[in-house]
Motif scaffolding. Sequence first.
Motif, short mmCIF file in Angstrom:
data_model
loop_
_atom_site.label_atom_id
_atom_site.label_comp_id
_atom_site.label_asym_id
_atom_site.label_seq_id
_atom_site.Cartn_x
_atom_site.Cartn_y
_atom_site.Cartn_z
N SER A 87 -4.04 24.30 31.63
CA SER A 87 -4.84 23.38 30.82
C SER A 87 -6.34 23.59 31.01
CB SER A 87 -4.48 21.93 31.17
OG SER A 87 -4.89 21.62 32.49
N GLN A 88 -6.72 24.50 31.88
CA GLN A 88 -8.13 24.77 32.12
C GLN A 88 -8.65 25.81 31.13
OE1 GLN A 88 -9.80 22.93 34.53
NE2 GLN A 88 -7.79 21.96 34.44
N ARG A 89 -9.95 25.79 30.92
CA ARG A 89 -10.55 26.86 30.13
C ARG A 89 -10.23 28.17 30.82
NH1 ARG A 89 -16.45 25.48 27.97
NH2 ARG A 89 -16.14 27.60 27.29
N LEU A 90 -10.07 29.23 30.04
CA LEU A 90 -9.60 30.50 30.58
C LEU A 90 -10.46 31.01 31.73
CD1 LEU A 90 -7.54 32.73 30.38
CD2 LEU A 90 -8.97 33.82 28.65
N HIS A 91 -11.78 30.94 31.59
CA HIS A 91 -12.62 31.46 32.67
C HIS A 91 -12.53 30.60 33.92
CE1 HIS A 91 -15.57 28.62 30.96
NE2 HIS A 91 -16.08 28.59 32.16
N VAL A 92 -12.28 29.31 33.78
CA VAL A 92 -12.12 28.43 34.94
C VAL A 92 -10.82 28.77 35.67
CG1 VAL A 92 -11.85 26.03 35.71
CG2 VAL A 92 -13.52 26.60 33.93
N ALA A 93 -9.74 28.93 34.92
CA ALA A 93 -8.46 29.33 35.53
C ALA A 93 -8.60 30.67 36.23
CB ALA A 93 -7.36 29.38 34.48
N ASN A 94 -9.32 31.59 35.61
CA ASN A 94 -9.55 32.91 36.20
C ASN A 94 -10.30 32.80 37.53
OD1 ASN A 94 -9.54 35.81 36.14
ND2 ASN A 94 -11.67 35.75 35.46
N VAL A 95 -11.33 31.99 37.57
CA VAL A 95 -12.10 31.81 38.80
C VAL A 95 -11.24 31.16 39.88
CG1 VAL A 95 -14.03 30.52 39.83
CG2 VAL A 95 -14.36 31.78 37.70
N ILE A 96 -10.46 30.15 39.52
CA ILE A 96 -9.59 29.49 40.50
C ILE A 96 -8.59 30.48 41.06
CG2 ILE A 96 -7.80 27.73 40.81
CD1 ILE A 96 -9.38 26.00 38.78
N LEU A 97 -7.98 31.28 40.21
CA LEU A 97 -7.02 32.27 40.69
C LEU A 97 -7.67 33.26 41.63
CD1 LEU A 97 -4.99 32.90 37.42
CD2 LEU A 97 -4.11 31.90 39.55
N LYS A 98 -8.81 33.81 41.22
CA LYS A 98 -9.49 34.83 42.03
C LYS A 98 -10.05 34.26 43.33
CE LYS A 98 -11.03 38.05 38.48
NZ LYS A 98 -12.22 38.57 37.79
N GLU A 99 -10.68 33.10 43.25
CA GLU A 99 -11.41 32.57 44.40
C GLU A 99 -10.57 31.71 45.34
OE1 GLU A 99 -14.50 33.46 45.20
OE2 GLU A 99 -14.59 34.74 43.43
N VAL A 100 -9.50 31.11 44.83
CA VAL A 100 -8.70 30.20 45.65
C VAL A 100 -7.37 30.83 46.05
CG1 VAL A 100 -7.54 27.96 45.73
CG2 VAL A 100 -9.79 28.15 44.66
N PHE A 101 -6.64 31.37 45.09
CA PHE A 101 -5.28 31.82 45.38
C PHE A 101 -5.20 33.25 45.89
CE2 PHE A 101 -4.62 28.10 42.78
CZ PHE A 101 -3.73 27.41 43.58
N VAL A 102 -6.00 34.15 45.36
CA VAL A 102 -5.93 35.54 45.82
C VAL A 102 -6.26 35.65 47.32
CG1 VAL A 102 -6.98 37.84 45.61
CG2 VAL A 102 -6.22 36.61 43.58
N PRO A 103 -7.30 34.97 47.84
CA PRO A 103 -7.57 35.11 49.27
C PRO A 103 -6.42 34.66 50.18
CG PRO A 103 -9.49 34.22 48.17
CD PRO A 103 -8.37 34.22 47.17
N ILE A 104 -5.62 33.70 49.74
CA ILE A 104 -4.53 33.21 50.58
C ILE A 104 -3.22 33.94 50.27
CG2 ILE A 104 -3.09 31.20 51.17
CD1 ILE A 104 -5.88 31.06 52.37
N TYR A 105 -2.86 33.98 48.99
CA TYR A 105 -1.55 34.49 48.61
C TYR A 105 -1.54 35.97 48.24
CZ TYR A 105 0.38 29.79 48.55
OH TYR A 105 0.81 28.54 48.91
#
Length: 143
Positions: A87-105
Amino acid sequence: GNQAALMLLGSCASTEQDCVLGKRCEASPEVLPPGFDARVVGSVRGLLWETQSVVVNALRLCMACSSFWALPDAPSWIRALVELLPSQRLHVANVILKEVFVPIYGMPASSATPGFSAVPSQVQGAACEVVVPTLVASIRQIL
């Protein structure tokens, strides 16, 4: 009034998906609805971006801390965030994935990021079982 402003601030630019996917981005002047000042809209968007950046950084720091994962509902909270990605704007979802999930998962532990080793071993199963299927489903929905 308010609905037009929310739509304007929450809508994607026509080239946003191409830019996020690494395709050629062409800047074209945005046509605003009557009564909107481009400087004010730009300022509000800038403030929203700054707020989102602070939230993303806080999420990344929380997820890199074993004390966060010691909280009983931590995996469920992260799953709830993942469920909101489509439901997020595409660039916001992209940033969340790159900055939050990639470092952990998505990255092995290194000096720059603790990776999944930040998650205490007793919670790792739940952190995967509860979050990863929802993460995959959300990414599929975004694509």
